[in-house]
Structure formats: C-alpha cells, structure tokens
Motif scaffolding. Structure first.
Motif, PDB file in Angstrom:
ATOM      1  N   GLY A 160       0.777  -1.229   0.000  1.00 19.74           N
ATOM      2  CA  GLY A 160       0.000   0.000   0.000  1.00 19.74           C
ATOM      3  C   GLY A 160       0.808   1.279   0.000  1.00 19.74           C
ATOM      4  N   ILE A 161       2.149   1.158  -0.059  1.00 21.73           N
ATOM      5  CA  ILE A 161       2.959   2.368  -0.165  1.00 21.73           C
ATOM      6  C   ILE A 161       3.727   2.330  -1.478  1.00 21.73           C
ATOM      7  N   PRO A 162       3.932   3.488  -2.099  1.00 22.82           N
ATOM      8  CA  PRO A 162       4.624   3.492  -3.392  1.00 22.82           C
ATOM      9  C   PRO A 162       6.096   3.094  -3.238  1.00 22.82           C
ATOM     10  N   GLY A 163       6.599   2.303  -4.175  1.00 23.38           N
ATOM     11  CA  GLY A 163       7.998   1.903  -4.160  1.00 23.38           C
ATOM     12  C   GLY A 163       8.875   3.039  -4.644  1.00 23.38           C
ATOM     13  N   PRO A 164      10.185   2.898  -4.490  1.00 21.71           N
ATOM     14  CA  PRO A 164      11.096   3.974  -4.898  1.00 21.71           C
ATOM     15  C   PRO A 164      11.218   4.070  -6.425  1.00 21.71           C
ATOM     16  N   ASP A 165      11.660   5.227  -6.860  1.00 20.21           N
ATOM     17  CA  ASP A 165      11.993   5.393  -8.274  1.00 20.21           C
ATOM     18  C   ASP A 165      13.405   4.838  -8.457  1.00 20.21           C
ATOM     19  N   TRP A 166      13.465   3.532  -8.708  1.00 23.00           N
ATOM     20  CA  TRP A 166      14.728   2.805  -8.688  1.00 23.00           C
ATOM     21  C   TRP A 166      15.837   3.468  -9.505  1.00 23.00           C
ATOM     22  N   LEU A 167      15.489   3.900 -10.697  1.00 24.36           N
ATOM     23  CA  LEU A 167      16.534   4.411 -11.595  1.00 24.36           C
ATOM     24  C   LEU A 167      16.628   5.931 -11.577  1.00 24.36           C
ATOM     25  N   GLY A 168      15.709   6.594 -10.868  1.00 20.42           N
ATOM     26  CA  GLY A 168      15.733   8.051 -10.850  1.00 20.42           C
ATOM     27  C   GLY A 168      16.219   8.601  -9.525  1.00 20.42           C
ATOM     28  N   ASP A 169      16.171   7.791  -8.486  1.00 17.34           N
ATOM     29  CA  ASP A 169      16.571   8.232  -7.156  1.00 17.34           C
ATOM     30  C   ASP A 169      18.015   7.806  -6.900  1.00 17.34           C
ATOM     31  N   PRO A 170      18.905   8.787  -6.687  1.00  8.80           N
ATOM     32  CA  PRO A 170      20.327   8.427  -6.528  1.00  8.80           C
ATOM     33  C   PRO A 170      20.597   7.426  -5.408  1.00  8.80           C
ATOM     34  N   HIS A 171      19.670   7.319  -4.440  1.00 10.83           N
ATOM     35  CA  HIS A 171      19.914   6.372  -3.349  1.00 10.83           C
ATOM     36  C   HIS A 171      19.648   4.935  -3.745  1.00 10.83           C
ATOM     37  N   PHE A 172      18.941   4.742  -4.850  1.00 13.37           N
ATOM     38  CA  PHE A 172      18.510   3.387  -5.170  1.00 13.37           C
ATOM     39  C   PHE A 172      19.150   2.807  -6.426  1.00 13.37           C
ATOM     40  N   VAL A 173      19.820   3.665  -7.205  1.00 20.79           N
ATOM     41  CA  VAL A 173      20.309   3.197  -8.507  1.00 20.79           C
ATOM     42  C   VAL A 173      21.334   2.074  -8.352  1.00 20.79           C
ATOM     43  N   LEU A 174      22.262   2.261  -7.391  1.00 23.47           N
ATOM     44  CA  LEU A 174      23.299   1.242  -7.216  1.00 23.47           C
ATOM     45  C   LEU A 174      22.676  -0.078  -6.755  1.00 23.47           C
ATOM     46  N   LEU A 175      21.652   0.034  -5.932  1.00 25.46           N
ATOM     47  CA  LEU A 175      20.938  -1.156  -5.474  1.00 25.46           C
ATOM     48  C   LEU A 175      20.266  -1.844  -6.668  1.00 25.46           C
ATOM     49  N   ALA A 176      19.677  -1.030  -7.550  1.00 16.72           N
ATOM     50  CA  ALA A 176      19.026  -1.584  -8.737  1.00 16.72           C
ATOM     51  C   ALA A 176      20.051  -2.325  -9.599  1.00 16.72           C
ATOM     52  N   VAL A 177      21.213  -1.703  -9.799  1.00 16.96           N
ATOM     53  CA  VAL A 177      22.269  -2.351 -10.589  1.00 16.96           C
ATOM     54  C   VAL A 177      22.703  -3.650  -9.905  1.00 16.96           C
ATOM     55  N   SER A 178      22.796  -3.627  -8.571  1.00 16.27           N
ATOM     56  CA  SER A 178      23.199  -4.837  -7.839  1.00 16.27           C
ATOM     57  C   SER A 178      22.187  -5.954  -8.024  1.00 16.27           C
ATOM     58  N   ILE A 179      20.901  -5.604  -7.939  1.00 21.10           N
ATOM     59  CA  ILE A 179      19.858  -6.627  -8.091  1.00 21.10           C
ATOM     60  C   ILE A 179      19.982  -7.305  -9.455  1.00 21.10           C
ATOM     61  N   VAL A 180      20.122  -6.480 -10.487  1.00 18.31           N
ATOM     62  CA  VAL A 180      20.221  -7.045 -11.840  1.00 18.31           C
ATOM     63  C   VAL A 180      21.477  -7.910 -11.958  1.00 18.31           C
ATOM     64  N   THR A 181      22.581  -7.436 -11.372  1.00 17.84           N
ATOM     65  CA  THR A 181      23.833  -8.192 -11.457  1.00 17.84           C
ATOM     66  C   THR A 181      23.714  -9.530 -10.746  1.00 17.84           C
ATOM     67  N   ILE A 182      23.162  -9.501  -9.532  1.00 19.15           N
ATOM     68  CA  ILE A 182      23.013 -10.754  -8.780  1.00 19.15           C
ATOM     69  C   ILE A 182      22.106 -11.713  -9.541  1.00 19.15           C
ATOM     70  N   TRP A 183      20.984 -11.197 -10.012  1.00 22.69           N
ATOM     71  CA  TRP A 183      20.019 -12.025 -10.737  1.00 22.69           C
ATOM     72  C   TRP A 183      20.666 -12.674 -11.962  1.00 22.69           C
ATOM     73  N   SER A 184      21.490 -11.905 -12.665  1.00 25.95           N
ATOM     74  CA  SER A 184      21.997 -12.433 -13.927  1.00 25.95           C
ATOM     75  C   SER A 184      23.165 -13.402 -13.749  1.00 25.95           C
ATOM     76  N   SER A 185      23.864 -13.332 -12.608  1.00 21.58           N
ATOM     77  CA  SER A 185      25.022 -14.219 -12.468  1.00 21.58           C
ATOM     78  C   SER A 185      24.773 -15.370 -11.500  1.00 21.58           C
ATOM     79  N   LEU A 186      23.596 -15.368 -10.875  1.00 19.06           N
ATOM     80  CA  LEU A 186      23.282 -16.383  -9.876  1.00 19.06           C
ATOM     81  C   LEU A 186      23.442 -17.808 -10.425  1.00 19.06           C
ATOM     82  N   GLY A 187      22.846 -18.040 -11.592  1.00 22.21           N
ATOM     83  CA  GLY A 187      22.807 -19.394 -12.150  1.00 22.21           C
ATOM     84  C   GLY A 187      24.182 -19.989 -12.378  1.00 22.21           C
ATOM     85  N   LEU A 188      25.114 -19.151 -12.828  1.00 18.95           N
ATOM     86  CA  LEU A 188      26.452 -19.658 -13.116  1.00 18.95           C
ATOM     87  C   LEU A 188      27.102 -20.183 -11.846  1.00 18.95           C
ATOM     88  N   ASN A 189      26.989 -19.430 -10.756  1.00 22.35           N
ATOM     89  CA  ASN A 189      27.592 -19.876  -9.503  1.00 22.35           C
ATOM     90  C   ASN A 189      26.882 -21.092  -8.935  1.00 22.35           C
TER      91      ASN A 189
END
Lengths: 312, 299
Positions: A160-189
């Motif tokens: 019921g609360i709005p999520g962050p602007d992942w790619l527009g908010d400087p506090h969240f962009v690095l986290l967004a990049v981390s999520i994508v990185t973890i997601w994409s390399s998980l299978g290999l490990n």
C-alpha cells in the motif's frame, strides 16, 4: 616408453636413442610453433597495449594533437575528481553487495539442489539469465524498475505504499544495478557450486554417516570445507568481474545514474576515453582499476591460506 | 573432484540434472525445499515472462491499463516493428559469423598452445605458461585505449577483424582449459601414433583433438556465448550501423529506434535472446556441464 626401450640394451637401443634425440630436438621448435599464434596474440593485444597504457597514463592526448607529458597530473586529477572518487566508491559498493549476497544465495540454492531429485527443471530456470545478453537483460529490467513499472505496482498492491523510483533516485540506482547483477550471475555460480558438491567423494560422506554425523554436521564439517576451494575461486572471479561492471550501468542508467550514483570505474574509463577523448585520463583510471584489482586479489589470496581447505 | 573432471570431462557431473539415491518417503522438508526453489525459480524467469507478455501488448494498452498482465488483444505487430525499425537481419548475420569464426579459430589456436604446454618440452615453456596465466588477470578495460589505437593503426576500426582476431589469438583461459583436457589423456595414446611415424602436428590434429572432443565442445559453448553476448568491445570499435552486432544494435533501442515504446523494446529484446534460450533448451545438459567445467578450469 622410448626411454625404457633405450635402457633395455637391446640391439635396437642406439637407433631408438638417436630417434629420441632427433624427436627432442624437433620438439624444441614444435613447442614454439604451437604456442606462436597465442603468443603473438598475447603480445599484440595484451602486453603491447598494456605497456602503451602504462606510458599513456602519464600523458595528455586527445588522439589528434601532439602528445604532451604531464607526469602524475592525470592521477592527481582523477583522484581529486569527486566524480572519479564516486566511481571508485560505487565500484567497491557494488562488489560489497553483489559478491556476498550473490554467492551466499547461489550456495544455498546449490546445497538445496544437491539433495533433490528432478533438479534439471530448476537449473533451467536459474540458468536462463546467464545465457542472455546483458543488454537485453538490462533493457527488460529498465522497464521492470520504472517508477510505475511492474515491480513497484506489485509492491504497492501488497504494502500500500509506493515503491522507490529505482533508476531516478540516486539512493537506489546502485541497489538496482546490484539486483540485476546478482540475478543475472546467480545461475552460473549455482552450477559451479553444484558441480563441486556432486564431485565430493561419496565414501567420505558415507564414513561420516557411519560415524553418526547428522546432515547439518556433514554439511558444516565435510561438504563446505571440501567445497571451499571452489567457493574461493568463485569469490575471486566474482570480485574481479564486479570491478568490471559496465553493460548494466550503460543501459540501465543513461549517464551513470543521477548524480553519478551508479558510475563505475569502467564507465569512467569509457566516458573519459571514448566520449571525451581524454586518452591519458582514461589510461590513468584504468591503471587505478588494475591496482585495485591486484590489491583485492592479493588480499583474497592471503585469506585463502586461513579459510580454504585443499585435499592433499 | 578435479581428478574426476580430468578423467572424463563429459561424465564429470553424472548427477547434474540426473537423479540421486531414491528417498524412501517424501518428507515435509523436501516439500518446503521444492516450494522455496520453485518461488526462486519463478523470480528468475519472471522478467522473461514479463518481457514476452509486454512484447505482445499495444502501447495504449500499457498506458491505460498498467496493471494488466496479459495482452488484450494480442498484438503481433511489435515484432515486425522491432525487426523493421533497425537492421536486425544484418546484425544477426554479423553476430553469427563472428561467433562461428571466433569459435573455430579459438579451438585451433588454443589446442595448439595447450598441447605444447601439456606435452612438449621446450625452452621457456614454464615461463610462458605463467605469463599466459598472469595476463588473464589484466582486465580488458585496462588495455582498451591502447588497443583502440592499435586497431586504428591496423585499419581495423569499424571492422569485424577487431572482434575476431584478438579473440582467436588471445584467449589464455581457453589455453588453460584445453591443457587440462589434454593432460587427462594417457600419454601412451600419442606414443603409439609416434611409433607409426606421426609427427607432432599429426598427433595433435588426428589423435589428441578427436580424443578431447567433449572438452572442445564445452569450450566452444563458452566461447560462443562470450562472442555472441560481447558488448564492450563492439561498442568501442564499431561505428557504422551495418557492422553492428545484435547486442550493440539492441542497445540503441532505448533512444534511436524504440523511444518510449516499451512493447517494441521488449519485442526487440525477445528477438535478440530467444535463439539463445531455444539453443539452451535443446542442449541444456551439455551447456550446464560445460559451464560447470569452465568454472573449474581456473581452480
């Protein structure tokens, strides 16, 4: 074998010895012939550019006008540049998030899959992102992470609360990049850890069971120690590759994110070198990246002695 | 573990994807495990599902009903639009032939060097091998600026030579991996051929390489994936659109071709990755094995 024949003292021995000598003589240059394509490539595309880069880091050059020597000025300029310092912090931050979280998750999944029947289906699911190009992945995530994207919509529906602007908010962009990185390399490990777990000699596990060790005990005392060389290797590789993060940042954030919040060192190299044609600056940044990589790897190798168990 | 791998690369992971000892009864913890893994698995493919669903939506539908999951009606034009918006056909061809040449070339040069390091005693071999391993540590980005200068001197900028030749001639990881495969072969195999009068060249190509086919297949997959998905080097080296590879063309989609038309961007993404995913579904066992091995290669 030939050596054995030569030692027998049979009539044929001297002939064999001579043939052996000729073979060895030819080997001397066969070795070089066989190595030469890769050796030439290594010289032309790694060693030479590496040496040139070392030199270029001390020069100012835009690719067109004269090269001028500036000594340490590039390094001083980079290390005094808040944007570059930010890129170093971002790169380290990315490694600090993605490596432990990514590897811990993969290890958990691998351990779970190790004891399960019918794991092929799961492997296919977990491995799919590894097969796909980082660009396609980033484009999809760019849409998913939009302020009004599916992730935030689901989030809003549940909490019921709005999520962050992942790619527009400087506090969240690095986290967004981390999520994508973890997601994409998980299978290999997962695959690499699972292979390691499957490779553990079942006799050892059987012996432990006979001695009355439970499954948790076997895991902590046998499986994980035996797996530690694989985990160590994956950690080194993961750190090095996280230091080279570029593709996801390039697509996900237009210019390294708002307030350079996701600019990585490699993005900085690209920006200085191929957007602003400051080849000296880019070289200096790349040398700093190399030093950082070497230092962190050396530290890891040092830690290896204490935490990694090798079968003798 | 490493020894098993060396002895039979193909059967290195007998149970990977296969079954293990049967359990007498299905325990609750097993069910929980399945549940967690299934949720995780769903999260792993959810972005792909969302991509596919969005790629069939029309733009008005996305804007008017952002919460709707399923396309209504299904709009197949996005794929034609994406394909026609940019020279996708050409990019596909570029990526395919770069990939094929890179794989073929790497197999030959890596096998040659690997054989020399594994079996031939020659001066400086130890030093060279350590040097090969050391160069693996240097990130590509560190050498990229001078590499670009070298390419421009050679006249390779904006050509595919810059992508193929360095990849073929310089892959220390491939050399290391193949060396491991060759070391697992019995030396007697080669000595028998030697008694028949075969030289080093013949031994390599007609004895050694056929005997490490599974390993070479694994290497091919790793190299092909790397070549197909490579982005950094094409981004820097290629300028003309008709030279672009698939990922490079795709990266242009947010600005130049797709703009804010999310459906077309998703259709373009799907076009670019579906072939790889289909290949994966067909050859998954071998691909998973080769990836597991490539991870072991350096350890």
């Amino acid at each position: 074998m030939t050596a054995v024949l030569a030692k027998t003292g049979l009539p044929g021995a001297p002939v064999v010895e001579r043939a052996e000598a000729a073979w060895r003589k030819r080997d001397r240059w066969w070795g070089l012939v066989f190595v030469s394509p890769q050796l030439a490539g290594m010289c032309a595309f790694v060693l030479l550019p590496f040496a040139v880069g070392l030199v270029l880091a001390f020069a100012q050059w835009d690719g067109l006008t004269e090269i001028t020597w500036v000594g340490l000025a590039n390094f001083q300029a980079q290390l005094a540049d808040p944007v570059f310092l930010r890129s170093i912090l971002n790169t380290l931050g990315l490694a600090l998030i993605t490596v432990p979280v990514g590897l811990a998750l993969s290890l958990l999944i691998a351990v779970a899959l190790d004891r399960l029947r019918g794991r092929t289906g799961y492997l296919l699911l977990y491995f799919a992102p590894v097969m796909t190009s980082s660009i396609a992945i980033s484009l999809v995530w760019q849409q998913i992470l939009r302020a009004d994207g599916p992730l935030n919509q689901a989030f809003f529906r549940v909490f019921g609360i709005p999520g962050p602007d992942w790619l527009g908010d400087p506090h969240f962009v690095l986290l967004a990049v981390s999520i994508v990185t973890i997601w994409s390399s998980l299978g290999l490990n997962v695959i690499i850890f699972l292979a390691g777990l499957q490779g553990i000699n079942s006799n050892v596990l059987e012996a432990a069971r006979v001695d009355g060790a439970g499954s948790l005990r076997t895991m902590m005392a046998i499986r994980l120690p035996l797996l530690s060389p694989v985990v160590f290797f994956s950690t080194v590789v993961a750190v090095i590759s996280s230091f080279q993060t570029f593709d996801v940042v390039f697509v996900l954030t237009k210019n390294g994110g708002p307030e350079n919040s996701a600019r990585t060192i490699v993005y900085q190299i690209y920006d200085e070198g191929f957007r602003h044609f400051q080849f000296g600056m880019a070289s200096a940044a790349s040398i700093i990246l190399l030093v950082l990589t070497l230092v962190v790897t050396a530290v890891q190798l040092g830690l290896q002695r204490r935490f990694v168990h090798y079968e003798s | 573990m490493t020894t098993t791998l060396q002895k039979s690369p193909e059967r290195a992971l007998p149970a990977l994807g296969g079954r293990k000892r049967p359990k007498s009864s299905v325990r609750l913890s097993t069910i929980m495990l399945h549940l967690l893994l299934a949720v995780g698995g769903f999260l792993m493919v959810a972005p792909f599902l969302w991509m596919m669903l969005t790629s069939f939506k029309s733009l008005p539908q996305i804007l008017s009903n952002p919460l709707g999951l399923f396309p209504n009606p299904w709009n197949f034009n996005n794929y034609a639009d994406a394909w026609n918006a940019a020279p996708f056909g050409l990019a596909y061809w570029n990526s395919i032939y770069i990939c094929v040449l890179t794989v073929a070339g790497t197999i030959v040069t890596a096998s040659m060097a690997a054989y020399a390091f594994a079996r031939i005693e020659f001066k400086g071999s130890k030093f060279l091998f350590v040097l090969f391993l050391a160069t693996q540590m240097v990130p590509q980005q560190v050498t990229i600026v001078p590499l670009y200068m070298i390419f421009s001197k050679l006249g390779w900028v904006d050509t595919h030579l810059a992508l193929i030749i360095p990849a073929v001639l310089c892959n220390p990881f491939a050399v290391f991996l193949v060396r491991q495969f060759i070391r697992s072969l019995p030396v007697e195999l080669e000595e028998a051929a030697r008694l028949d009068g075969a030289g080093r060249w013949r031994i390599l190509f007609s004895i050694v390489m056929p005997n490490i086919k599974p390993g070479l297949a694994a290497l091919s997959i790793v190299v092909a994936l790397g070549a197909w998905n490579n982005f950094f080097l094409p981004l820097i080296v290629l300028n003309s659109e008709n030279q672009f590879t698939v990922p490079l063309l795709l990266s242009q989609f947010t600005g130049q071709y797709g703009g804010v038309n999310y459906s077309v961007i998703m259709a373009a993404s799907a076009i670019s990755i579906v072939p790889m995913l289909i290949a994966f579904l067909i050859g998954n066992r071998r691909i998973l094995n080769s990836m597991a091995m490539s991870g072991m290669g350096g350890s």
